[in-house]
Scaffold this motif. Structure first.
Motif, PDB file in Angstrom:
ATOM      1  N   LEU A 142      46.090  -7.610  43.181  1.00 26.59           N
ATOM      2  CA  LEU A 142      46.678  -7.255  41.888  1.00 26.59           C
ATOM      3  C   LEU A 142      47.360  -8.419  41.200  1.00 26.59           C
ATOM      4  CD1 LEU A 142      48.133  -3.673  42.463  1.00 26.59           C
ATOM      5  CD2 LEU A 142      45.967  -4.343  41.401  1.00 26.59           C
ATOM      6  N   SER A 143      47.658  -9.495  41.936  1.00 30.70           N
ATOM      7  CA  SER A 143      48.310 -10.650  41.301  1.00 30.70           C
ATOM      8  C   SER A 143      47.406 -11.306  40.272  1.00 30.70           C
ATOM      9  CB  SER A 143      48.721 -11.676  42.358  1.00 30.70           C
ATOM     10  OG  SER A 143      47.588 -12.313  42.928  1.00 30.70           O
ATOM     11  N   ARG A 144      46.135 -10.984  40.297  1.00 31.93           N
ATOM     12  CA  ARG A 144      45.178 -11.545  39.334  1.00 31.93           C
ATOM     13  C   ARG A 144      45.300 -10.901  37.960  1.00 31.93           C
ATOM     14  NH1 ARG A 144      41.086  -9.034  41.541  1.00 31.93           N
ATOM     15  NH2 ARG A 144      39.334 -10.226  40.715  1.00 31.93           N
ATOM     16  N   PHE A 145      46.087  -9.845  37.856  1.00 38.07           N
ATOM     17  CA  PHE A 145      46.207  -9.081  36.612  1.00 38.07           C
ATOM     18  C   PHE A 145      47.653  -9.073  36.121  1.00 38.07           C
ATOM     19  CE2 PHE A 145      42.855  -7.334  39.272  1.00 38.07           C
ATOM     20  CZ  PHE A 145      41.764  -7.382  38.425  1.00 38.07           C
ATOM     21  N   ASP A 146      47.821  -8.914  34.815  1.00 35.31           N
ATOM     22  CA  ASP A 146      49.177  -8.809  34.266  1.00 35.31           C
ATOM     23  C   ASP A 146      49.643  -7.348  34.308  1.00 35.31           C
ATOM     24  OD1 ASP A 146      48.017  -7.459  32.102  1.00 35.31           O
ATOM     25  OD2 ASP A 146      48.110  -9.195  30.763  1.00 35.31           O
ATOM     26  N   GLU A 147      50.817  -7.087  33.736  1.00 39.58           N
ATOM     27  CA  GLU A 147      51.403  -5.760  33.806  1.00 39.58           C
ATOM     28  C   GLU A 147      50.579  -4.707  33.074  1.00 39.58           C
ATOM     29  OE1 GLU A 147      52.925  -8.522  33.258  1.00 39.58           O
ATOM     30  OE2 GLU A 147      54.631  -8.676  34.622  1.00 39.58           O
ATOM     31  N   GLN A 148      49.719  -5.128  32.158  1.00 34.53           N
ATOM     32  CA  GLN A 148      48.850  -4.204  31.428  1.00 34.53           C
ATOM     33  C   GLN A 148      47.470  -4.047  32.077  1.00 34.53           C
ATOM     34  OE1 GLN A 148      50.769  -6.646  29.560  1.00 34.53           O
ATOM     35  NE2 GLN A 148      52.216  -4.928  29.553  1.00 34.53           N
ATOM     36  N   GLY A 149      47.309  -4.655  33.247  1.00 37.36           N
ATOM     37  CA  GLY A 149      46.038  -4.534  33.947  1.00 37.36           C
ATOM     38  C   GLY A 149      44.962  -5.473  33.446  1.00 37.36           C
ATOM     39  N   ARG A 150      45.337  -6.449  32.612  1.00 36.39           N
ATOM     40  CA  ARG A 150      44.367  -7.425  32.110  1.00 36.39           C
ATOM     41  C   ARG A 150      44.375  -8.662  32.995  1.00 36.39           C
ATOM     42  NH1 ARG A 150      47.182  -7.218  26.291  1.00 36.39           N
ATOM     43  NH2 ARG A 150      48.754  -8.109  27.694  1.00 36.39           N
ATOM     44  N   ARG A 151      43.220  -9.307  33.090  1.00 37.81           N
ATOM     45  CA  ARG A 151      43.161 -10.542  33.870  1.00 37.81           C
ATOM     46  C   ARG A 151      44.111 -11.565  33.271  1.00 37.81           C
ATOM     47  NH1 ARG A 151      38.827 -11.344  37.373  1.00 37.81           N
ATOM     48  NH2 ARG A 151      39.943 -13.264  37.863  1.00 37.81           N
ATOM     49  N   ARG A 152      44.853 -12.220  34.122  1.00 35.32           N
ATOM     50  CA  ARG A 152      45.806 -13.209  33.642  1.00 35.32           C
ATOM     51  C   ARG A 152      45.086 -14.361  32.943  1.00 35.32           C
ATOM     52  NH1 ARG A 152      50.959 -12.551  35.657  1.00 35.32           N
ATOM     53  NH2 ARG A 152      51.160 -11.241  37.525  1.00 35.32           N
ATOM     54  N   ARG A 153      45.670 -14.829  31.869  1.00 38.12           N
ATOM     55  CA  ARG A 153      45.150 -15.991  31.158  1.00 38.12           C
ATOM     56  C   ARG A 153      45.862 -17.225  31.700  1.00 38.12           C
ATOM     57  NH1 ARG A 153      46.881 -16.247  26.505  1.00 38.12           N
ATOM     58  NH2 ARG A 153      48.269 -14.446  26.426  1.00 38.12           N
ATOM     59  N   ASP A 190      45.226 -26.879  35.693  1.00 38.64           N
ATOM     60  CA  ASP A 190      44.955 -26.900  37.129  1.00 38.64           C
ATOM     61  C   ASP A 190      45.093 -25.516  37.751  1.00 38.64           C
ATOM     62  OD1 ASP A 190      44.460 -29.638  37.148  1.00 38.64           O
ATOM     63  OD2 ASP A 190      46.553 -30.139  37.580  1.00 38.64           O
ATOM     64  N   THR A 191      46.066 -24.739  37.270  1.00 39.45           N
ATOM     65  CA  THR A 191      46.267 -23.397  37.817  1.00 39.45           C
ATOM     66  C   THR A 191      45.017 -22.555  37.627  1.00 39.45           C
ATOM     67  OG1 THR A 191      48.649 -23.485  37.413  1.00 39.45           O
ATOM     68  CG2 THR A 191      47.672 -21.303  37.675  1.00 39.45           C
ATOM     69  N   ALA A 192      44.402 -22.657  36.464  1.00 41.02           N
ATOM     70  CA  ALA A 192      43.176 -21.906  36.187  1.00 41.02           C
ATOM     71  C   ALA A 192      42.042 -22.361  37.100  1.00 41.02           C
ATOM     72  CB  ALA A 192      42.778 -22.063  34.726  1.00 41.02           C
ATOM     73  N   GLN A 193      41.974 -23.656  37.371  1.00 38.93           N
ATOM     74  CA  GLN A 193      40.912 -24.175  38.221  1.00 38.93           C
ATOM     75  C   GLN A 193      41.059 -23.696  39.665  1.00 38.93           C
ATOM     76  OE1 GLN A 193      38.204 -26.006  37.202  1.00 38.93           O
ATOM     77  NE2 GLN A 193      38.976 -25.496  35.160  1.00 38.93           N
ATOM     78  N   VAL A 194      42.292 -23.714  40.160  1.00 41.97           N
ATOM     79  CA  VAL A 194      42.529 -23.241  41.525  1.00 41.97           C
ATOM     80  C   VAL A 194      42.267 -21.745  41.611  1.00 41.97           C
ATOM     81  CG1 VAL A 194      44.251 -22.954  43.346  1.00 41.97           C
ATOM     82  CG2 VAL A 194      44.156 -25.091  42.041  1.00 41.97           C
ATOM     83  N   ALA A 195      42.710 -20.988  40.614  1.00 43.14           N
ATOM     84  CA  ALA A 195      42.484 -19.543  40.608  1.00 43.14           C
ATOM     85  C   ALA A 195      40.993 -19.223  40.573  1.00 43.14           C
ATOM     86  CB  ALA A 195      43.197 -18.901  39.426  1.00 43.14           C
ATOM     87  N   ALA A 196      40.223 -20.014  39.827  1.00 41.06           N
ATOM     88  CA  ALA A 196      38.775 -19.794  39.775  1.00 41.06           C
ATOM     89  C   ALA A 196      38.134 -20.047  41.134  1.00 41.06           C
ATOM     90  CB  ALA A 196      38.159 -20.699  38.715  1.00 41.06           C
ATOM     91  N   PHE A 197      38.611 -21.068  41.827  1.00 42.88           N
ATOM     92  CA  PHE A 197      38.096 -21.338  43.172  1.00 42.88           C
ATOM     93  C   PHE A 197      38.435 -20.191  44.118  1.00 42.88           C
ATOM     94  CE2 PHE A 197      38.982 -23.253  47.430  1.00 42.88           C
ATOM     95  CZ  PHE A 197      37.672 -23.531  47.778  1.00 42.88           C
ATOM     96  N   ALA A 198      39.672 -19.703  44.051  1.00 40.51           N
ATOM     97  CA  ALA A 198      40.062 -18.568  44.888  1.00 40.51           C
ATOM     98  C   ALA A 198      39.196 -17.346  44.582  1.00 40.51           C
ATOM     99  CB  ALA A 198      41.540 -18.247  44.676  1.00 40.51           C
ATOM    100  N   GLU A 199      38.904 -17.139  43.321  1.00 38.47           N
ATOM    101  CA  GLU A 199      38.051 -16.009  42.926  1.00 38.47           C
ATOM    102  C   GLU A 199      36.672 -16.126  43.573  1.00 38.47           C
ATOM    103  OE1 GLU A 199      37.718 -12.401  40.707  1.00 38.47           O
ATOM    104  OE2 GLU A 199      39.447 -13.724  40.928  1.00 38.47           O
ATOM    105  N   GLU A 200      36.111 -17.316  43.496  1.00 36.72           N
ATOM    106  CA  GLU A 200      34.778 -17.537  44.062  1.00 36.72           C
ATOM    107  C   GLU A 200      34.787 -17.403  45.581  1.00 36.72           C
ATOM    108  OE1 GLU A 200      33.813 -21.459  42.780  1.00 36.72           O
ATOM    109  OE2 GLU A 200      34.091 -20.970  40.649  1.00 36.72           O
ATOM    110  N   LEU A 201      35.800 -17.970  46.215  1.00 32.99           N
ATOM    111  CA  LEU A 201      35.844 -18.022  47.671  1.00 32.99           C
ATOM    112  C   LEU A 201      36.193 -16.673  48.292  1.00 32.99           C
ATOM    113  CD1 LEU A 201      35.750 -20.069  50.118  1.00 32.99           C
ATOM    114  CD2 LEU A 201      38.253 -20.078  49.940  1.00 32.99           C
ATOM    115  N   ILE A 202      37.200 -16.004  47.709  1.00 26.97           N
ATOM    116  CA  ILE A 202      37.728 -14.788  48.325  1.00 26.97           C
ATOM    117  C   ILE A 202      37.062 -13.534  47.770  1.00 26.97           C
ATOM    118  CG2 ILE A 202      39.817 -13.453  48.807  1.00 26.97           C
ATOM    119  CD1 ILE A 202      41.407 -16.097  48.372  1.00 26.97           C
ATOM    120  N   TRP A 203      37.309 -13.267  46.483  1.00 30.21           N
ATOM    121  CA  TRP A 203      36.908 -11.965  45.939  1.00 30.21           C
ATOM    122  C   TRP A 203      35.406 -11.849  45.729  1.00 30.21           C
ATOM    123  CZ3 TRP A 203      40.921  -9.722  47.396  1.00 30.21           C
ATOM    124  CH2 TRP A 203      42.175 -10.308  47.254  1.00 30.21           C
TER     125      TRP A 203
END
Length: 213
Positions: free
Chosen positions: A106-117, A121-134
């Motif tokens: 759920l940390s990938r989403f904001d309080e309204q349930g939308r994907r965090r913008r 670098d933060t976006a790049q690391v989050a994209a890698f985590a998305e690919e690797l984990i989810w």
């Protein structure tokens, strides 16, 4: 030189073990938070994921690795560091799923349930985590509880089958210092085993790192 390889998924007591290993002299410890704090390491992890480079380069300078992204490379890490001990952090599967869903997922989403913008670098690391984990480990199906639980169970079984018994400890945080210190060959500290990274702590850390975007 990595001396301890954490093979367990996130939310199996990895952050408590992170603190424990540092207290026992097995730091610095690589954890997903390090990748957000040191995004210059991202290229090495991407190269390891693509098979272009040994995962050893990604963890150079660290004495231990825990949780994601390292747990996705357990076999490679075991081969790269043949003297390292492997700690498979474990947890009741249902409790793990509830915790992982409420925090990591759920940390990938904001309080309204939308994907965090995210940006930079933060976006790049989050994209890698998305690919690797989810998308990778859980095949885009983490919300399917039975599928996520099967991935969790299969990972546990693979690690136990792949790592020689004298190099492996299957460990739950509630067991405390005894089994861990015996396995690592170090004295038991005079302080209680760490208890950290509850859901509130996790979300506070996420807010500090990526804000409320």
């Amino acid at each position: 030189m990595v001396g301890v390889i954490g093979a367990g998924f996130g939310r199996t007591g990895t952050m408590s073990l992170h603190t424990a290993l540092a207290l026992l002299g097995f730091g610095p410890v690589f954890h997903m938070g390090e990748l957000y704090d040191r995004p210059e390491r991202l290229g090495a992890w991407r190269d390891a994921a693509a098979g272009r480079e040994s995962v050893g380069r990604a963890v150079a300078g660290y004495a231990s690795t825990l949780g994601w992204p390292g747990c996705a490379f357990v076999g490679d890490l075991v081969r790269a560091f043949p003297r390292a001990r492997v700690v498979l952090t474990d947890r009741d599967p249902e409790a793990w799923y509830r915790s992982a869903y409420r925090t990591l997922y759920l940390s990938r989403f904001d309080e309204q349930g939308r994907r965090r913008r995210l940006e930079g670098d933060t976006a790049q690391v989050a994209a890698f985590a998305e690919e690797l984990i989810w998308d990778g480990a859980f095949h885009g199906r983490f919300e399917e509880r039975s599928h996520a639980l099967s991935v969790f169970s299969e990972h546990r079984e693979r690690v136990i089958a792949a790592v020689p018994g004298d190099r492996l400890l299957v460990f739950r945080a509630e067991e405390g210092w005894g089994p861990l210190c015996s396995f690592l060959g170090v004295p038991v500290p005079g302080t209680p085993y760490p208890r950290s990274n509850g859901a509130a702590d996790f979300h506070a850390r996420v807010r500090r790192r990526i804000g409320r975007r």
